[in-house]
Design an enzyme around this catalytic site. Structure first.
Site, PDB file in Angstrom:
ATOM      1  N   GLY A  43      10.921  13.989  20.318  1.00 51.83           N
ATOM      2  CA  GLY A  43      11.487  13.462  19.131  1.00 51.83           C
ATOM      3  C   GLY A  43      11.632  11.927  19.452  1.00 51.83           C
ATOM      4  N   THR A 142      15.382  17.307  12.086  1.00 50.69           N
ATOM      5  CA  THR A 142      14.360  16.669  11.578  1.00 50.69           C
ATOM      6  C   THR A 142      14.648  15.123  12.114  1.00 50.69           C
ATOM      7  OG1 THR A 142      15.085  16.539   9.430  1.00 50.69           O
ATOM      8  CG2 THR A 142      13.108  18.094   9.970  1.00 50.69           C
ATOM      9  N   ALA A 182      22.683  -7.088  14.372  1.00 50.84           N
ATOM     10  CA  ALA A 182      23.274  -7.119  15.697  1.00 50.84           C
ATOM     11  C   ALA A 182      23.965  -5.937  15.918  1.00 50.84           C
ATOM     12  CB  ALA A 182      24.003  -8.455  15.626  1.00 50.84           C
ATOM     13  N   ILE A 185      20.508  -1.265  18.438  1.00 50.66           N
ATOM     14  CA  ILE A 185      19.025  -1.350  18.817  1.00 50.66           C
ATOM     15  C   ILE A 185      18.755  -3.079  18.668  1.00 50.66           C
ATOM     16  CG2 ILE A 185      16.622  -1.265  17.661  1.00 50.66           C
ATOM     17  CD1 ILE A 185      17.225   1.321  16.510  1.00 50.66           C
ATOM     18  N   GLY A 186      19.422  -3.834  17.907  1.00 47.36           N
ATOM     19  CA  GLY A 186      19.004  -5.355  17.965  1.00 47.36           C
ATOM     20  C   GLY A 186      19.445  -5.893  19.258  1.00 47.36           C
ATOM     21  N   HIS A 446      37.156   3.905  46.132  1.00 44.01           N
ATOM     22  CA  HIS A 446      36.944   2.507  46.412  1.00 44.01           C
ATOM     23  C   HIS A 446      35.956   1.863  47.450  1.00 44.01           C
ATOM     24  CE1 HIS A 446      38.782  -1.661  46.826  1.00 44.01           C
ATOM     25  NE2 HIS A 446      38.449  -1.615  48.189  1.00 44.01           N
TER      26      HIS A 446
HETATM   27  P1  FAD Z   1      14.696  13.101  16.349  1.00 46.73           P
HETATM   28  O1  FAD Z   1      14.886  12.671  17.822  1.00 46.73           O
HETATM   29  O2  FAD Z   1      14.685  12.155  15.512  1.00 46.73           O
HETATM   30  O3  FAD Z   1      13.603  14.131  16.367  1.00 46.73           O
HETATM   31  C1  FAD Z   1      13.270  14.892  15.141  1.00 46.73           C
HETATM   32  C2  FAD Z   1      11.882  15.158  15.157  1.00 46.73           C
HETATM   33  O4  FAD Z   1      11.621  15.979  14.136  1.00 46.73           O
HETATM   34  C3  FAD Z   1      10.956  14.036  15.328  1.00 46.73           C
HETATM   35  O5  FAD Z   1       9.979  14.291  16.412  1.00 46.73           O
HETATM   36  C4  FAD Z   1       9.936  14.444  14.117  1.00 46.73           C
HETATM   37  O6  FAD Z   1       8.636  13.933  14.325  1.00 46.73           O
HETATM   38  C5  FAD Z   1      10.259  15.674  13.812  1.00 46.73           C
HETATM   39  N1  FAD Z   1      10.085  16.027  12.528  1.00 46.73           N
HETATM   40  C6  FAD Z   1      10.817  15.411  11.394  1.00 46.73           C
HETATM   41  N2  FAD Z   1      10.481  15.983  10.206  1.00 46.73           N
HETATM   42  C7  FAD Z   1       9.676  16.928  10.416  1.00 46.73           C
HETATM   43  C8  FAD Z   1       9.002  18.297   9.841  1.00 46.73           C
HETATM   44  N3  FAD Z   1       9.166  18.083   8.545  1.00 46.73           N
HETATM   45  N4  FAD Z   1       8.289  18.925  10.163  1.00 46.73           N
HETATM   46  C9  FAD Z   1       7.943  18.973  11.766  1.00 46.73           C
HETATM   47  N5  FAD Z   1       8.554  18.006  12.755  1.00 46.73           N
HETATM   48  C10 FAD Z   1       9.355  17.395  11.764  1.00 46.73           C
HETATM   49  N6  FAD Z   1      20.604   7.723  21.439  1.00 46.73           N
HETATM   50  C11 FAD Z   1      21.246   7.897  22.350  1.00 46.73           C
HETATM   51  O7  FAD Z   1      22.268   8.680  22.574  1.00 46.73           O
HETATM   52  N7  FAD Z   1      21.064   7.126  23.639  1.00 46.73           N
HETATM   53  C12 FAD Z   1      20.145   6.080  23.425  1.00 46.73           C
HETATM   54  O8  FAD Z   1      20.098   5.347  24.479  1.00 46.73           O
HETATM   55  C13 FAD Z   1      19.568   5.756  22.242  1.00 46.73           C
HETATM   56  N8  FAD Z   1      18.388   4.704  22.337  1.00 46.73           N
HETATM   57  C14 FAD Z   1      17.579   4.697  21.072  1.00 46.73           C
HETATM   58  C15 FAD Z   1      16.854   3.659  21.151  1.00 46.73           C
HETATM   59  C16 FAD Z   1      16.018   3.562  19.917  1.00 46.73           C
HETATM   60  C17 FAD Z   1      15.125   2.400  20.018  1.00 46.73           C
HETATM   61  C18 FAD Z   1      16.175   4.429  18.822  1.00 46.73           C
HETATM   62  C19 FAD Z   1      15.241   4.417  17.705  1.00 46.73           C
HETATM   63  C20 FAD Z   1      16.995   5.581  18.866  1.00 46.73           C
HETATM   64  C21 FAD Z   1      18.119   5.901  20.218  1.00 46.73           C
HETATM   65  N9  FAD Z   1      18.892   6.640  20.000  1.00 46.73           N
HETATM   66  C22 FAD Z   1      19.722   6.840  21.178  1.00 46.73           C
HETATM   67  C23 FAD Z   1      19.046   7.600  18.932  1.00 46.73           C
HETATM   68  C24 FAD Z   1      18.342   9.004  19.550  1.00 46.73           C
HETATM   69  O9  FAD Z   1      17.172   8.638  19.584  1.00 46.73           O
HETATM   70  C25 FAD Z   1      18.566   9.833  18.340  1.00 46.73           C
HETATM   71  O10 FAD Z   1      19.946   9.869  18.158  1.00 46.73           O
HETATM   72  C26 FAD Z   1      18.131  11.297  18.659  1.00 46.73           C
HETATM   73  O11 FAD Z   1      16.825  11.230  18.784  1.00 46.73           O
HETATM   74  C27 FAD Z   1      18.580  12.234  17.520  1.00 46.73           C
HETATM   75  O12 FAD Z   1      18.001  13.415  17.808  1.00 46.73           O
HETATM   76  P2  FAD Z   1      17.225  14.410  16.652  1.00 46.73           P
HETATM   77  O13 FAD Z   1      16.807  15.574  17.469  1.00 46.73           O
HETATM   78  O14 FAD Z   1      18.557  14.510  15.830  1.00 46.73           O
HETATM   79  O15 FAD Z   1      16.109  13.998  15.948  1.00 46.73           O
HETATM   80  P1  NAI Z   2      23.395   0.105  13.791  1.00 48.10           P
HETATM   81  O1  NAI Z   2      23.943   0.702  12.640  1.00 48.10           O
HETATM   82  O2  NAI Z   2      23.956   0.039  15.263  1.00 48.10           O
HETATM   83  O3  NAI Z   2      23.245  -1.624  13.538  1.00 48.10           O
HETATM   84  C1  NAI Z   2      22.711  -2.217  12.320  1.00 48.10           C
HETATM   85  C2  NAI Z   2      23.433  -3.412  12.117  1.00 48.10           C
HETATM   86  O4  NAI Z   2      22.584  -4.186  10.974  1.00 48.10           O
HETATM   87  C3  NAI Z   2      24.933  -3.287  11.680  1.00 48.10           C
HETATM   88  O5  NAI Z   2      25.514  -4.243  12.372  1.00 48.10           O
HETATM   89  C4  NAI Z   2      24.755  -3.680  10.143  1.00 48.10           C
HETATM   90  O6  NAI Z   2      25.883  -4.568   9.828  1.00 48.10           O
HETATM   91  C5  NAI Z   2      23.695  -4.647  10.086  1.00 48.10           C
HETATM   92  N1  NAI Z   2      22.948  -4.883   8.940  1.00 48.10           N
HETATM   93  C6  NAI Z   2      22.747  -3.914   7.915  1.00 48.10           C
HETATM   94  N2  NAI Z   2      21.786  -4.344   6.870  1.00 48.10           N
HETATM   95  C7  NAI Z   2      21.794  -5.747   7.005  1.00 48.10           C
HETATM   96  C8  NAI Z   2      21.294  -6.624   6.472  1.00 48.10           C
HETATM   97  N3  NAI Z   2      20.362  -6.544   5.168  1.00 48.10           N
HETATM   98  N4  NAI Z   2      21.011  -8.048   7.196  1.00 48.10           N
HETATM   99  C9  NAI Z   2      21.720  -8.161   8.364  1.00 48.10           C
HETATM  100  N5  NAI Z   2      22.239  -7.132   8.896  1.00 48.10           N
HETATM  101  C10 NAI Z   2      22.381  -5.998   8.427  1.00 48.10           C
HETATM  102  O7  NAI Z   2      21.694   0.593  13.544  1.00 48.10           O
HETATM  103  P2  NAI Z   2      20.452   0.315  14.611  1.00 48.10           P
HETATM  104  O8  NAI Z   2      20.996  -0.965  15.703  1.00 48.10           O
HETATM  105  O9  NAI Z   2      19.271   0.017  13.809  1.00 48.10           O
HETATM  106  O10 NAI Z   2      20.461   1.626  15.249  1.00 48.10           O
HETATM  107  C11 NAI Z   2      20.148   2.811  14.627  1.00 48.10           C
HETATM  108  C12 NAI Z   2      20.997   4.062  15.292  1.00 48.10           C
HETATM  109  O11 NAI Z   2      20.383   4.302  16.446  1.00 48.10           O
HETATM  110  C13 NAI Z   2      22.235   3.836  15.436  1.00 48.10           C
HETATM  111  O12 NAI Z   2      23.216   4.228  14.954  1.00 48.10           O
HETATM  112  C14 NAI Z   2      22.501   4.287  17.052  1.00 48.10           C
HETATM  113  O13 NAI Z   2      23.553   5.272  17.144  1.00 48.10           O
HETATM  114  C15 NAI Z   2      21.150   4.842  17.271  1.00 48.10           C
HETATM  115  N6  NAI Z   2      20.873   4.020  18.823  1.00 48.10           N
HETATM  116  C16 NAI Z   2      21.628   4.396  19.900  1.00 48.10           C
HETATM  117  C17 NAI Z   2      21.477   3.763  21.244  1.00 48.10           C
HETATM  118  C18 NAI Z   2      22.396   3.750  22.361  1.00 48.10           C
HETATM  119  O14 NAI Z   2      22.967   4.883  22.353  1.00 48.10           O
HETATM  120  N7  NAI Z   2      22.268   3.216  23.174  1.00 48.10           N
HETATM  121  C19 NAI Z   2      20.319   2.678  21.279  1.00 48.10           C
HETATM  122  C20 NAI Z   2      19.346   2.374  19.965  1.00 48.10           C
HETATM  123  C21 NAI Z   2      19.769   3.153  18.733  1.00 48.10           C
END
Ligand code: FAD
Ligand code: NAI
Length: 467
Positions: A43, A142, A182, A185-186, A446
């Protein structure tokens, strides 16, 4: 059960929610298939999320330590040279190793991988690519994808305006990266490129960064990022973006209205949130409607309103986190098998993997007050923690929020180099209904950063030693 249908369970999506659900279902003796439209399993998390971002964060931490004085401060003098090919190579290796690992686990547990996009024909019949698959239970897992920002068109192919996927793959360090949003991800990906030498400006709509976290933590985190050189434009909304060659010009204005201004960048990262993936899933064929936020609603057992159809992970309400999706994956499989699968949504830790890390579990102070609690809170600075001080990691703090009457811990927030690891003990304590006294009187090794959790708990008791 599988006589009437080909499978007991078909999971749609092989992210951390879906693949875990499929494996647990198979472990419980259910005949299971998992449909995935991507070329590889795992995913968002494994392919373009958690794993590749951490590979870039980890490597850039080393570079930063060598290039920006942290190693020198410990008597190690080096002049680093960045090899972009190797930097990306180790990211790609990390991803392929782990995605292949899931493939191995599918084989080991006899989960059939159905390759292709899945669309419901009816509640028990799903078309996956050209194949029709029937199952007694279908789990929608999904996931989610990037929320687009009108007027700012992402094109990951030319690396000028990118989303998180593009930002992981930039072929060179930008001169000026503007991050829109911010949030998690940002700040993570902005940190990567800042460490590698880019000037980074975060434009955020709200008046503070990291919405959802405790206010003290948000403020302190911003101060630390600012010290590292990240610039913030808060309370600002981006209204458009034009691209000419390799340069982008953003137009923006104060969120509350006012004069417009422009900002030039050679890379713009759009990171304003993610939206659930439900398009082209054929939900209309089974009469399942999504809520206003596009999410599939479920009950506590992850049943949707349609009999035999379940949902988990980013596609349902709650934080979009891999570990939340995984736990829901286990719970849904256990519920399908007739067991009692439960996820305690009140105790889901979240971690931002910047330097230092930022982590929290439970309620923020504002949420706890809003819920009607009278509070006892305490903050312990990492500056006063011997290990953090010795490691030259003075930034950060641990904050504990407890109910004044019962002393029960309601929330724990931390900024520390290893806050993501430290928060696990807080989650465990809260899962067991711990009081701050329980944590304060638990012996912590510690010298460890975790002693700051104990000291913050001692602070709630009114008796810290080291401040
Ligand atoms: P997904 O991982 O999105 O998987 C869904 C899968 O379903 C995908 O592979 C997609 O191709 C497939 N799919 C969708 N529709 C269909 C369909 N109709 N038929 C077949 N396949 C389909 N979370 C953390 O906890 N820690 C982190 O450090 C973290 N870092 C992140 C960094 C980034 C850059 C991003 C974008 C996200 C990050 N996240 C992090 C969030 C995390 O990736 C998601 O919360 C997590 O992947 C969600 O899992 P999921 O199984 O619900 O969906
Ligand atoms: P986010 O919801 O964390 O942050 C989005 C930010 O964009 C918010 O601060 C919001 O106020 C701002 N924003 C929204 N519209 C805007 C606009 N038009 N102009 C300027 N700012 C705006 O979402 P993000 O960073 O995209 O991450 C998505 C998801 O992925 C999160 O919900 C997070 O749970 C997951 N994720 C988790 C990670 C982790 O667990 N370490 C790492 C990366 C992603």
């Amino acid at each position: 059960m599988a006589d009437e249908y080909q499978y007991d369970v078909l999971v749609i999506g092989a992210g951390p929610g879906g693949y875990v659900a499929a494996i647990r279902a198979a472990q419980l003796g259910l005949k299971t298939a998992c449909a995935e439209s991507r070329e590889t399993l795992g995913g968002t998390c494994l392919n373009v999320g958690c794993i590749p971002s951490k590979a870039m964060l980890h490597a850039s931490e080393y570079y930063d330590a060598a290039a920006n004085g942290a190693m020198e401060a410990m008597g190690i003098e080096v002049t680093p040279r960045l090899n972009m090919e190797k930097l990306h190579g180790q990211r790609i290796d990390a991803v392929s190793g782990l995605t292949r690992g899931i493939e191995f686990l599918f084989k080991k547990n006899k989960v059939d991988w159905k390759k292709g996009h899945a669309t419901f024909q009816d509640a028990h019949t799903v078309k996956v690519g050209e194949e029709t698959v029937t199952a007694k239970n279908v789990v929608i897992a999904t996931g989610s994808s990037v929320t687009p920002l009108p007027g700012v068109e992402v094109d990951n192919a030319n690396f000028v305006v990118v989303d998180s996927t593009g930002a992981l793959e930039l072929p060179k360090v930008p001169e000026h990266m503007v991050v829109i949003g911010a949030g998690v991800i940002g700040l993570e990906l902005g940190s990567v490129w800042r460490r590698l030498g880019a000037k980074v400006t975060c434009v955020e709509y709200l008046d503070e960064i990291l919405p959802g976290m405790d206010d003290d933590i948000r403020k302190e985190a911003r101060k630390i990022f600012k010290k590292q050189g990240i610039e913030f434009k808060l309370g600002t909304k981006v209204t458009g973006c034009t691209v000419a060659g390799s340069e982008a010009t953003l137009t923006m204005e104060p969120a509350k209205g006012g004069e417009a201004e422009t900002l030039e960048a050679d890379c713009v990262l759009v990171s304003i949130g993610r939206k659930p993936n439900t398009a082209k899933l054929g939900l209309e064929a089974i009469g399942l409607e999504v809520n206003k936020r596009g999410q599939v609603e479920t009950d506590h057992e992850f049943r949707t309103k349609v009999d035999g159809v379940w949902a988990i992970g980013d596609v349902i309400p709650g934080p979009m986190l891999a570990h939340k999706a995984e736990d829901e994956g286990i719970a849904v499989a256990e519920n399908i098998a007739g067991q009692t699968g439960i996820v305690n949504h009140d105790v889901i830790p979240s971690v931002v993997y910047t330097w230092p890390e930022i982590a929290g579990v439970g309620l923020t102070e504002a949420q706890a007050k809003e819920a009607g609690h009278t509070l006892k809170t305490s903050k312990f600075p990492m500056m006063a923690n011997s290990r953090a001080k010795t490691n030259h990691e003075p930034d950060g703090l641990v904050k504990i929020i407890a109910d004044a009457e019962s002393d029960r811990v309601l929330g724990v927030w931390a900024i520390a180099s290893v806050a993501g690891t430290m928060i696990a003990e807080a989650a465990l304590a809260m899962e067991f209904g711990a009081t701050s006294e329980d944590i304060a009187y638990t012996c912590h090794a510690h010298p460890t950063h975790s002693e700051a959790v104990k000291e913050a708990a001692m602070g709630v008791q009114g008796k810290p030693i080291h401040i």
